[in-house]
Each structure stands twice: as C-alpha cells, then as structure tokens.
Design an enzyme around this catalytic site. Sequence first.
Site, mmCIF file in Angstrom:
data_model
loop_
_atom_site.group_PDB
_atom_site.id
_atom_site.type_symbol
_atom_site.label_atom_id
_atom_site.label_comp_id
_atom_site.label_asym_id
_atom_site.label_seq_id
_atom_site.Cartn_x
_atom_site.Cartn_y
_atom_site.Cartn_z
ATOM 1 N N VAL A 150 23.859 40.657 -0.279
ATOM 2 C CA VAL A 150 24.753 39.725 0.407
ATOM 3 C C VAL A 150 25.623 38.979 -0.604
ATOM 4 O O VAL A 150 26.848 38.911 -0.474
ATOM 5 C CB VAL A 150 23.939 38.745 1.282
ATOM 6 C CG1 VAL A 150 24.819 37.632 1.827
ATOM 7 C CG2 VAL A 150 23.266 39.506 2.422
ATOM 8 N N GLU B 58 25.145 36.371 7.640
ATOM 9 C CA GLU B 58 25.754 37.631 7.215
ATOM 10 C C GLU B 58 25.261 38.770 8.101
ATOM 11 O O GLU B 58 24.096 38.809 8.458
ATOM 12 C CB GLU B 58 25.343 37.873 5.754
ATOM 13 C CG GLU B 58 25.937 39.077 5.131
ATOM 14 C CD GLU B 58 27.440 39.107 5.284
ATOM 15 O OE1 GLU B 58 28.109 38.228 4.742
ATOM 16 O OE2 GLU B 58 27.947 40.013 5.988
ATOM 17 N N PHE C 162 22.353 52.123 17.699
ATOM 18 C CA PHE C 162 20.926 51.785 17.546
ATOM 19 C C PHE C 162 20.039 52.387 18.622
ATOM 20 O O PHE C 162 19.042 51.808 19.024
ATOM 21 C CB PHE C 162 20.744 50.257 17.423
ATOM 22 C CG PHE C 162 21.094 49.799 16.034
ATOM 23 C CD1 PHE C 162 22.416 49.791 15.619
ATOM 24 C CD2 PHE C 162 20.121 49.445 15.126
ATOM 25 C CE1 PHE C 162 22.763 49.444 14.321
ATOM 26 C CE2 PHE C 162 20.455 49.092 13.824
ATOM 27 C CZ PHE C 162 21.778 49.091 13.423
ATOM 28 N N CYS D 204 15.293 43.479 6.193
ATOM 29 C CA CYS D 204 15.826 42.529 7.180
ATOM 30 C C CYS D 204 15.064 42.535 8.501
ATOM 31 O O CYS D 204 14.490 41.522 8.891
ATOM 32 C CB CYS D 204 17.294 42.832 7.428
ATOM 33 S SG CYS D 204 18.243 42.848 5.909
ATOM 34 N N THR E 114 15.093 35.183 0.893
ATOM 35 C CA THR E 114 14.074 34.394 1.593
ATOM 36 C C THR E 114 13.018 35.381 2.103
ATOM 37 O O THR E 114 12.892 35.592 3.312
ATOM 38 C CB THR E 114 14.693 33.608 2.763
ATOM 39 O OG1 THR E 114 15.452 34.524 3.588
ATOM 40 C CG2 THR E 114 15.607 32.516 2.289
ATOM 41 N N LYS F 105 19.215 41.750 -14.462
ATOM 42 C CA LYS F 105 20.337 41.916 -13.528
ATOM 43 C C LYS F 105 21.599 41.291 -14.104
ATOM 44 O O LYS F 105 22.689 41.858 -14.033
ATOM 45 C CB LYS F 105 20.011 41.187 -12.220
ATOM 46 C CG LYS F 105 19.507 42.054 -11.112
ATOM 47 C CD LYS F 105 19.400 41.193 -9.873
ATOM 48 C CE LYS F 105 19.293 41.979 -8.615
ATOM 49 N NZ LYS F 105 19.318 41.119 -7.434
ATOM 50 N N LYS G 146 11.304 41.528 8.363
ATOM 51 C CA LYS G 146 11.202 40.138 7.887
ATOM 52 C C LYS G 146 11.687 39.161 8.960
ATOM 53 O O LYS G 146 11.027 38.155 9.248
ATOM 54 C CB LYS G 146 12.051 40.002 6.613
ATOM 55 C CG LYS G 146 12.274 38.590 6.141
ATOM 56 C CD LYS G 146 13.028 38.585 4.824
ATOM 57 C CE LYS G 146 14.532 38.591 4.990
ATOM 58 N NZ LYS G 146 15.159 37.318 5.295
HETATM 59 C C1 UGA Z 1 20.445 45.117 9.372
HETATM 60 C C2 UGA Z 1 21.530 44.775 10.416
HETATM 61 O O1 UGA Z 1 22.007 45.988 11.008
HETATM 62 C C3 UGA Z 1 22.682 44.003 9.768
HETATM 63 O O2 UGA Z 1 23.618 43.632 10.758
HETATM 64 C C4 UGA Z 1 22.119 42.761 9.075
HETATM 65 O O3 UGA Z 1 23.144 42.037 8.391
HETATM 66 C C5 UGA Z 1 21.078 43.172 8.060
HETATM 67 O O4 UGA Z 1 20.034 43.900 8.732
HETATM 68 C C6 UGA Z 1 20.533 41.919 7.414
HETATM 69 O O5 UGA Z 1 19.910 41.126 8.111
HETATM 70 O O6 UGA Z 1 20.821 41.680 6.240
HETATM 71 P P1 UGA Z 1 20.159 46.972 7.485
HETATM 72 O O7 UGA Z 1 18.728 46.536 7.466
HETATM 73 O O8 UGA Z 1 20.891 47.070 6.205
HETATM 74 O O9 UGA Z 1 21.025 45.995 8.427
HETATM 75 O O10 UGA Z 1 20.212 48.441 8.125
HETATM 76 P P2 UGA Z 1 20.389 49.065 9.582
HETATM 77 O O11 UGA Z 1 21.452 50.060 9.505
HETATM 78 O O12 UGA Z 1 20.488 48.034 10.624
HETATM 79 O O13 UGA Z 1 18.999 49.850 9.742
HETATM 80 C C7 UGA Z 1 17.756 49.180 9.777
HETATM 81 C C8 UGA Z 1 16.639 50.162 10.072
HETATM 82 O O14 UGA Z 1 16.739 50.639 11.426
HETATM 83 C C9 UGA Z 1 16.637 51.415 9.201
HETATM 84 O O15 UGA Z 1 15.315 51.725 8.820
HETATM 85 C C10 UGA Z 1 17.197 52.499 10.112
HETATM 86 O O16 UGA Z 1 16.720 53.799 9.789
HETATM 87 C C11 UGA Z 1 16.637 52.053 11.450
HETATM 88 N N1 UGA Z 1 17.426 52.548 12.617
HETATM 89 C C12 UGA Z 1 18.699 52.136 12.810
HETATM 90 C C13 UGA Z 1 16.826 53.415 13.531
HETATM 91 O O17 UGA Z 1 15.646 53.807 13.366
HETATM 92 N N2 UGA Z 1 17.554 53.832 14.625
HETATM 93 C C14 UGA Z 1 18.826 53.426 14.836
HETATM 94 O O18 UGA Z 1 19.417 53.843 15.861
HETATM 95 C C15 UGA Z 1 19.417 52.559 13.909
#
Ligand code: UGA
Length: 456
Positions: free
Chosen positions: A11, A154, A252, A263, A86, A35, A266
């Site tokens: 972020v 974010e 999704f 994310c 966090t 880093k 958590k």
């Molecule tokens: C997620 C949210 O999508 C973001 O909007 C948010 O900002 C972020 O968390 C955060 O809180 O920082 P992220 O964790 O990077 O983003 O990834 P995603 O693309 O949302 O995927 C999360 C998990 O869901 C992955 O393991 C993915 O494989 C799984 N997933 C996603 C599925 O199993 N099926 C789906 O249809 C979509």
Amino acid sequence: MRICVVGAGYVGLVTAAVIAGLGHQVSVVENHPAKLAVLRRGETPIYEEGLPSLVKDNFRDGRLTFTDDIGAAAEKAEAVFIAVGTPSQADGSPDMASFYAVRDALCQLPYRSNAGRRLAVVKSTVPIGTGDALHHFFQKNAASRSWQVISNPEFLRQGTALYDTYNADRIIIGTEEEDAAHLLMKIYAPLGRPVLLVDRRSAEMIKYAANTFLAAKISFINEIACLCEQVGADIGAVARGMGMDARIGHAFLRAGIGFGGSCFPKDLHALLSTGQEAQLQLPMITAVAAVNHNQNLLLPRFLSELYGDLQGVRVCLWGLTYKPGTDDTRDAPALAVLAELTGRGAQVTAYDPQVKACWLVKQQFPAVAIAHDSYEAAARSEAIILLTEWPEFAHLNWNRLRHQVKRPLVLDGRNCLDGSVVEAAGFSYAGIGQKRYSLKRLQARTGSAEMGVALS
Ligand code: UGA
C-alpha cells in the site's frame, strides 16, 4: 506538495510512487534496513507489475526519496500517509504497535507556530474508531493540534495494484473536517476517480465490510461448488449464469480452494474480534471463515481418502503464492495444504514461479523439497495438486509430464486447466465443482478398471 508516506509495503510504496508520479515531492519512511537499502538504490523490494519502473523513474527525477527518519520526513510534510502493517494477533485482533509508533513520532515533532494544518491520512486497515482516537490524541497536545486526521482506506489488489489505483472504483475520504477533505481531494484530483466523503468510522467500516463481502462471495460460490459436485451441476456454468444478473455481477465467483493473502483472512478475523468486543454475534462472517478453512483443506483431504494413507506418498504442489502476480505467501492456501500433507506423512515437492515464495515456504516447511520448474516438481509424483493459477501452468506439455510421473493424477484447485487436454495425455483429472471433471467422478472411478489402469 511535500508528502511523507510511512511504510513501504504494497500500500505504502504504491501510494508513494503514484503520488510522486503526480508531481509531488514524496519521502517514504521505511525502518526495515534491508528493504531500505534496496529502495535507496531506486529498486523495489516487492514484486508488483509496473511498480519497479514507476519507482525508478520518480527516484531518478528526485521526487521519491527514502529514509528511516520519520521525524525529519514528517516535519517537512503537509500530509503524512500512514501505511504501516497491522497484522493479526493470536486472538484475531490487529497488532497496532507500528501504527502507535507512528502516532507517537508525529506527536513528538517540534511545535512550529507557522506549521499550518497538516494531514494525517490513515491508509492502514485499522479497527473502527482508530481515526477518532488518533484525532483526540492529537488534540490533547498543543504541539500536535495542527494535525487533521483522515481515514482513507485502500482497495488495491496485489498483482494489479497500479491498475487498481489509477482506476479506483472510489476514493473514500473519512473526515468531518471539510478543509482537510479538500486538501486530500486536491492530491487525488489528477486521478479523476469518484470520491465519497464520509465520517472516519464509516470509512474504516467500509474497508472491512468490502473485504468481508468479497470473501463471502468466494465462500458462497465454493459452498455451491461442493453442492454442484453432489447434484451433478457445473460450477462454471452456475457462476456465469449467476454473474449475468447485474445485481450479483461476475467478480469473485471463481470457485477453488478458497482465499488467502494478507487481507481477507486478517480482516475477517479483525471484524469478528470487533464483534466480540461489541458483544455482537456475527454468524455470517463466522461462516465465511469456516467455509474457507474447510475449502483450503479440501484437496489434501480428498487425496488422503483416495489413497487411504499418505505416508510416504510423493505429492507435487504447483503454486505457493496466495494468487498469481505476487510473491506473497502470507496466509496462502498452500500453507494450510502443506501442513495437512506433511502432517499425514506425504513427501512434498513444490514449485512456484516466484523464487521468493519458494524460499519463504522452505523456511516454514524445511522437509518440503523445492523444484526449479513444473516438470522437476512433478517427477515421480503420485499426485499433482495445483494451488495457484499462474499462467504458465496452462501451457505445459502433458505428454512429457505423463512420462515423468509415477501415478498420473491431477487435482486442479483453481479450475484453470483444460481437463480434456490433461486427460488426453493419460492423466486422471478433477477440478472443484466441475460437472465433467468432478472429484466425485474421480472417486467413483477409484478401484474401477479404468482408474486402476490410469493410476498404476
Ligand atoms: C483484497 C481486495 O480484493 C482488495 O480490494 C483490498 O484492497 C486488499 O484485499 C486489501 O485489503 O489490501 P488481495 O488480497 O490483494 O486484495 O487479492 P484478491 O484478488 O482480492 O484475492 C484474494 C484471494 O481470493 C486470493 O487468494 C484469490 O485466489 C481468492 N479469490 C479471488 C478466489 O478464490 N476466487 C475469486 O473469485 C476471487
């Protein structure tokens, strides 16, 4: 404007690079020495599409600098973006130590009568009420009274972080102080994205509620996929048909082995812990987490039923990151799968296109062998389990693989392979909730002449 961003994680670094790209002078505070050393060379310590060049260009042009001195960086800034981690604690609540360290550092800045108003923009995902508490904390002290607190959650995804920032569906600005909101809107204005102005607590809740809702969509479709298995429906067709309803949408609804990452798990647990504090049961959110836990373990449990005993069975795992396009293995389903498989005595060889992910997994599971490519990982295996839908897995030579494995079995945890191609090469294949290639069908074939030949 002079801007300070505290924390160079996904972020923080993306925010800093994008804002520097808009022409501001951005100083990033990072206290992890390794880093920081990488950043000070103009390089990027995390894997994220497009980020290295954006960081490099702005670093070269002097708009992006890196330091571990929060006092010096924040003192000169008109806005400080707080983007520290966090992470979850054992009880599910977020560990706020880094956040409080930033708060205390901002409070200790020397008082300047001509400082004017300064923004403290909270991008970290924090418990509801944190922004208000920060505001009151600053107000108690004459030297810090000039800080105006904004909650600005974010919504970027790892792997598409820059795209998500430039194309944000909305920018949430949580404050009741109009002048502060306008200053932040001015910073974001060149992005031309829709802005929603709300109070701080609602902004904090929007973040948790949005992530929990997306996680709920995934657990929902996974539950329906398990039902599809039993009743002979196809989850791909079902998801497409559901998604065509504009009220539901396609996003999704990809069934698989469940979600992971730093994310969703958590934030679900943080919200559950908020519910506990508020003495409110949250049965839906509890179920979302429980369904996901079972889904993460679906394939190792299935394999163990199929083979009876996994002691000494050679299993190949493809994909360790929680999704493609990142090197992040935090709370990845692969970790749960590895714990289950190794706990049952399987001999696991794993491969991920991201070397860092392999290295992180090796640290946690020293007994797991790491391969350099998909073929090496599959050699002499008695089952291949695909956990992350990296594009390269869709372009493998299945005939070559057929000659390398000991037993030709593929379990596709992301429904991303073409079952007909895999089976044409002589493998037994199953995805999750697929009508033609269901786990149930595979199980029914166990012991049958067809499966006996295929698995021998
Ligand atoms: C997620 C949210 O999508 C973001 O909007 C948010 O900002 C972020 O968390 C955060 O809180 O920082 P992220 O964790 O990077 O983003 O990834 P995603 O693309 O949302 O995927 C999360 C998990 O869901 C992955 O393991 C993915 O494989 C799984 N997933 C996603 C599925 O199993 N099926 C789906 O249809 C979509």
